[in-house]
Design an enzyme around this catalytic site. Structure first.
Site, PDB file in Angstrom:
ATOM      1  N   HIS A  87       9.071   3.135  -5.258  1.00 31.23           N
ATOM      2  CA  HIS A  87       9.592   4.387  -4.698  1.00 31.23           C
ATOM      3  C   HIS A  87       9.523   4.328  -3.166  1.00 31.23           C
ATOM      4  O   HIS A  87      10.472   4.733  -2.475  1.00 31.23           O
ATOM      5  CB  HIS A  87       8.788   5.589  -5.198  1.00 31.23           C
ATOM      6  CG  HIS A  87       9.323   6.218  -6.432  1.00 31.23           C
ATOM      7  ND1 HIS A  87       9.177   5.650  -7.680  1.00 31.23           N
ATOM      8  CD2 HIS A  87      10.036   7.367  -6.632  1.00 31.23           C
ATOM      9  CE1 HIS A  87       9.748   6.437  -8.582  1.00 31.23           C
ATOM     10  NE2 HIS A  87      10.287   7.474  -7.968  1.00 31.23           N
ATOM     11  N   HIS A 145       0.434   6.719  -7.185  1.00 31.53           N
ATOM     12  CA  HIS A 145       0.200   5.525  -6.381  1.00 31.53           C
ATOM     13  C   HIS A 145      -0.979   5.746  -5.442  1.00 31.53           C
ATOM     14  O   HIS A 145      -1.227   6.871  -4.997  1.00 31.53           O
ATOM     15  CB  HIS A 145       1.435   5.163  -5.543  1.00 31.53           C
ATOM     16  CG  HIS A 145       2.514   4.475  -6.321  1.00 31.53           C
ATOM     17  ND1 HIS A 145       2.405   3.175  -6.753  1.00 31.53           N
ATOM     18  CD2 HIS A 145       3.725   4.916  -6.745  1.00 31.53           C
ATOM     19  CE1 HIS A 145       3.508   2.838  -7.406  1.00 31.53           C
ATOM     20  NE2 HIS A 145       4.314   3.880  -7.410  1.00 31.53           N
TER      21      HIS A 145
END
Length: 430
Positions: free
Chosen positions: A182, A229
């Site tokens: 991402h 994350h």
């Protein structure tokens, strides 16, 4: 140096970011840090749930169990003590409470800017309504960056943040976390758009880079905010993409001419992705990264083949000598805006139909070649040992999404021309 990396990997740092943006955890620091053994696990979800997290894919819905990750975060006693208001209920049931809705909705929207739905709408819209020359280059960058990130995930195999982090999203949980793709696409897409448009259109570079920076920032922070994350994952994704784009941007400008003009271009455009997918590095467990990478590579292949065919048929003509670059940006009139909306609606309907029809045909065809019943293959579990299912899924995805890329950049623009709703500058795409 390694001590810095270890610090940036800490799940406690993710918790700090979440709390700063208004996520209130269930209890004090004592509860949050008492489960040190939990950090040894790859995920803060149960193994049974992990195998069923990838719920957006239809083939996994039959295996999905009706339990949520929220039930893993709290004890039974907490679940029964939710009568003191919505705040207490949220904390008791989820293990956290969202106290700032603005940040929550901003980051939920932000994370979608690096997701599959965004690619599926933005890329076709760009080719149909804005500029194909820039589109080809951006898609090229996107595919190289994403392939690199996906491969590194399965080579490095670092888990996503574990306890005490609470995840507000579990999509992609089964994948490894390092680097954050991402974050990589958040750098690659907006900045490559600005860079490639600078040479073609008249606009203020500062404004373009500011928009790209805000875009990137929102997407990157959203991955930490949602608990998907670590800070290390995101920073690694950003740094890696910058290092890749420094040689990629000038190289792709030169490759674009070869892709369009060479008679041998299709051999490379089709052959290289097939080799990269075939020899994709094996992970220690099944993850959806290889299938997702196949979709990305095949879309790029279809778009480039469509552009090559248009060029060979004479559909792409150089701009007139009176046209000087950079071009002035033409804002749409009411008629142009109506045609744009019509192109988008008709085009997306065609893409959806192609995906549905192509998947059925391709899936059945590959199963027939393997001598397997397609219903049996669909119902079977996705594992590294189930090679027939891997072959079927990779093959159908390459065919279906390659076809979608082709119709987006070749077939549909010519259909729009027949209908009289084509983009005015479609034939100046060099």
């Amino acid at each position: 140096m390694w001590s810095i990396v270890e610090y940036l990997k800490k799940p406690e740092l993710v918790v700090t970011v979440q709390e700063w943006f208004g996520i209130k955890y269930a209890d004090s620091k004592a509860e949050k840090y008492m489960d040190k053994e939990g950090a040894l696990y790859d995920h803060n979800i149960s193994p049974n749930l992990e195998r069923n997290q990838y719920s957006n894919y239809p083939e996994h819905k039959k295996h999905r169990r009706k339990q949520s990750d929220e039930s893993e975060c709290v004890s039974t006693s907490n679940k029964t003590s939710d009568k003191n208001g919505s705040n207490e209920t949220d904390i008791a049931n989820k293990g956290y409470q969202i106290t700032n809705k603005f940040w929550y909705y901003l980051f939920v929207i932000g994370t979608e800017l690096g997701d599959e739905l965004f690619y599926a709408t933005m890329i076709p819209f760009w080719f149909w309504n804005i500029d194909g020359a820039v589109g080809r280059r951006v898609v090229f960058v996107w595919s190289v960056v994403m392939y690199t990130g996906q491969v590194l995930k399965d080579i490095i195999r670092w888990p996503r943040p574990g306890p005490p982090v609470k995840r507000l999203q579990n999509k992609w949980s089964i994948e490894y976390g390092m680097p954050s793709t991402h974050a990589m696409v958040a750098v690659a897409m907006p900045f490559s758009v600005v860079i490639f448009m600078l040479d073609r259109y008249q606009f203020t570079a500062t404004n373009g880079f500011m928009i790209a920076f805000v875009w990137c920032l929102v997407v990157c922070v959203s991955r930490i905010y949602l608990g998907m994350h670590s800070v290390a994952d995101v920073i690694a994704g950003i740094v890696l993409t910058i290092c890749l784009m420094i040689p990629l941007v000038p190289l792709i400008d030169r490759l674009d001419h070869f892709v369009l003009s060479s008679a041998f271009s299709p051999l490379f455009v089709i052959g290289i992705p097939i080799l990269l997918i075939t020899y994709y590095p094996c992970s220690d467990k099944w993850t959806p990264t290889r299938g997702d990478t196949t979709m990305i590579m095949s879309v790029t292949t279809g778009i480039l083949i469509g552009a090559w065919l248009n060029y060979q048929l004479g559909a792409f003509q150089p701009p007139e000598l009176t046209s000087t670059r950079p071009y002035e940006i033409i804002w749409p009139t009411h008629r142009m805006l109506g045609s744009m909306i019509l192109r988008t609606i008709l085009g997306l309907c065609a893409v959806i139909a192609t995906r549905a029809l192509g998947k059925s045909i391709a899936y059945a065809f590959v199963c027939m070649l393997l001598g397997r019943d397609q219903n049996e293959v669909k119902a079977s579990e996705s594992t590294l040992e189930n090679r027939d299912k891997i072959i079927v899924e990779l093959s159908y995805k390459f065919f279906v999404y390659g076809s979608i890329g082709f119709i987006v950049n070749c077939l549909l623009p010519n259909v729009f021309k027949l209908l009289g709703i084509e983009r005015p500058d479609f034939y100046t795409e060099i």
